[in-house]
Design a protein around this motif. Structure first.
Motif, short mmCIF file in Angstrom:
data_model
loop_
_atom_site.label_atom_id
_atom_site.label_comp_id
_atom_site.label_asym_id
_atom_site.label_seq_id
_atom_site.Cartn_x
_atom_site.Cartn_y
_atom_site.Cartn_z
N ASN A 29 2.46 1.22 -11.98
CA ASN A 29 3.20 -0.04 -11.86
C ASN A 29 4.70 0.20 -11.76
O ASN A 29 5.52 -0.54 -12.35
N THR A 30 5.06 1.20 -11.00
CA THR A 30 6.46 1.64 -10.92
C THR A 30 6.81 1.95 -9.49
O THR A 30 5.97 2.44 -8.71
N MET A 31 8.08 1.69 -9.12
CA MET A 31 8.58 2.11 -7.82
C MET A 31 9.86 2.90 -8.02
O MET A 31 10.48 2.84 -9.10
N TYR A 32 10.25 3.63 -6.99
CA TYR A 32 11.34 4.57 -7.10
C TYR A 32 12.27 4.47 -5.88
O TYR A 32 11.86 4.05 -4.80
N LEU A 33 13.49 4.93 -6.11
CA LEU A 33 14.42 5.12 -5.00
C LEU A 33 15.12 6.45 -5.21
O LEU A 33 15.93 6.58 -6.13
N GLN A 34 14.77 7.43 -4.38
CA GLN A 34 15.43 8.73 -4.42
C GLN A 34 16.65 8.64 -3.51
O GLN A 34 16.52 8.34 -2.32
N MET A 35 17.81 8.93 -4.08
CA MET A 35 19.07 8.83 -3.33
C MET A 35 19.72 10.20 -3.27
O MET A 35 20.09 10.76 -4.30
N ASN A 36 19.84 10.73 -2.08
CA ASN A 36 20.46 12.04 -1.85
C ASN A 36 21.74 11.87 -1.04
O ASN A 36 21.96 10.85 -0.40
N SER A 37 22.56 12.92 -1.05
CA SER A 37 23.81 12.92 -0.27
C SER A 37 24.62 11.65 -0.52
O SER A 37 25.08 10.99 0.42
N LEU A 38 24.77 11.31 -1.77
CA LEU A 38 25.44 10.05 -2.12
C LEU A 38 26.90 10.06 -1.70
O LEU A 38 27.58 11.11 -1.72
N SER A 40 0.81 -1.22 0.00
CA SER A 40 0.00 0.00 0.00
C SER A 40 0.85 1.27 0.00
O SER A 40 0.33 2.36 -0.22
N GLY A 41 2.14 1.11 0.28
CA GLY A 41 3.00 2.28 0.43
C GLY A 41 2.98 2.87 1.82
O GLY A 41 3.66 3.86 2.09
N GLY A 42 2.23 2.24 2.73
CA GLY A 42 2.07 2.82 4.05
C GLY A 42 3.20 2.56 5.02
O GLY A 42 3.33 3.25 6.04
N THR A 43 4.01 1.57 4.71
CA THR A 43 5.11 1.21 5.62
C THR A 43 6.40 1.06 4.83
O THR A 43 6.40 0.46 3.76
N THR A 44 7.48 1.60 5.38
CA THR A 44 8.78 1.49 4.74
C THR A 44 9.80 0.96 5.73
O THR A 44 9.62 1.03 6.95
N ARG A 45 10.88 0.44 5.17
CA ARG A 45 12.00 -0.06 5.97
C ARG A 45 13.28 0.30 5.25
O ARG A 45 13.33 0.21 4.02
N TYR A 46 14.30 0.73 6.00
CA TYR A 46 15.57 1.13 5.40
C TYR A 46 16.74 0.47 6.12
O TYR A 46 16.71 0.26 7.33
N ALA A 47 17.77 0.20 5.36
CA ALA A 47 19.03 -0.24 5.97
C ALA A 47 19.68 0.96 6.66
O ALA A 47 19.55 2.11 6.19
N ASP A 48 20.36 0.71 7.75
CA ASP A 48 20.95 1.80 8.53
C ASP A 48 21.85 2.73 7.71
O ASP A 48 21.79 3.96 7.89
N PRO A 49 22.69 2.22 6.80
CA PRO A 49 23.60 3.12 6.08
C PRO A 49 22.91 4.15 5.18
O PRO A 49 23.54 5.14 4.77
N VAL A 50 21.63 3.92 4.86
CA VAL A 50 20.95 4.83 3.93
C VAL A 50 19.84 5.64 4.59
O VAL A 50 19.25 6.51 3.94
N LYS A 51 19.56 5.36 5.85
CA LYS A 51 18.48 6.08 6.54
C LYS A 51 18.75 7.57 6.54
O LYS A 51 19.87 8.03 6.80
N GLY A 52 17.71 8.34 6.20
CA GLY A 52 17.83 9.79 6.17
C GLY A 52 18.37 10.33 4.86
O GLY A 52 18.34 11.54 4.63
#
Length: 123
Positions: free
Chosen positions: A77-86, A54-66
């Motif tokens: 029918n698409t998902m995304y990953l926005q990556m900042n401060s690479l 549903s998109g209501g819950t997310t989980r992240y690995a510690d190195p990428v949180k925030g």
């Protein structure tokens, strides 16, 4: 059978941003939890982020949180990953995948995988 195709990878300087996309065909993405994984050179595949059907819950690995944000658009029918401060340590082949196990962070819980898109972060 669900087919997944990633896009949006590339070469970026440290501190920059990229947005990965994962388009699904052959199935309805809304039936699944979805996740992003990555495989750095010479290392095993590792969990990055996951989101419930549903998109209501997310989980992240510690190195990428925030820094990274996972999202999905079931209508497209698409998902995304926005990556900042690479960071250089984010350099890896990034994969999207789908699961029947909610928003699991376990590689073995994912049934279908894309071919991957390369992300390279220079220092």
């Amino acid at each position: 059978q669900v087919q997944l195709v990633e896009s949006g990878g590339g070469l970026v300087q440290a501190g920059g941003s990229l947005r990965l996309s994962c388009a699904a065909s052959g199935g309805t993405l809304s039936s699944y939890g979805v996740g992003w994984f990555r495989q750095p050179p010479g290392k095993e595949r590792e969990f990055v982020a996951a989101i419930s059907w549903s998109g209501g819950t997310t989980r992240y690995a510690d190195p990428v949180k925030g820094r990274f944000t996972i999202s999905r658009d079931n209508a497209k029918n698409t998902m995304y990953l926005q990556m900042n401060s690479l960071k250089p340590e984010d350099t890896a082949l990034y994969y999207c995948a789908v699961t029947n196990f909610g928003y699991s962070g376990v590689v073995g819980h994912y049934n279908y995988w894309g071919q991957g898109t390369q992300v390279t972060v220079s220092s």
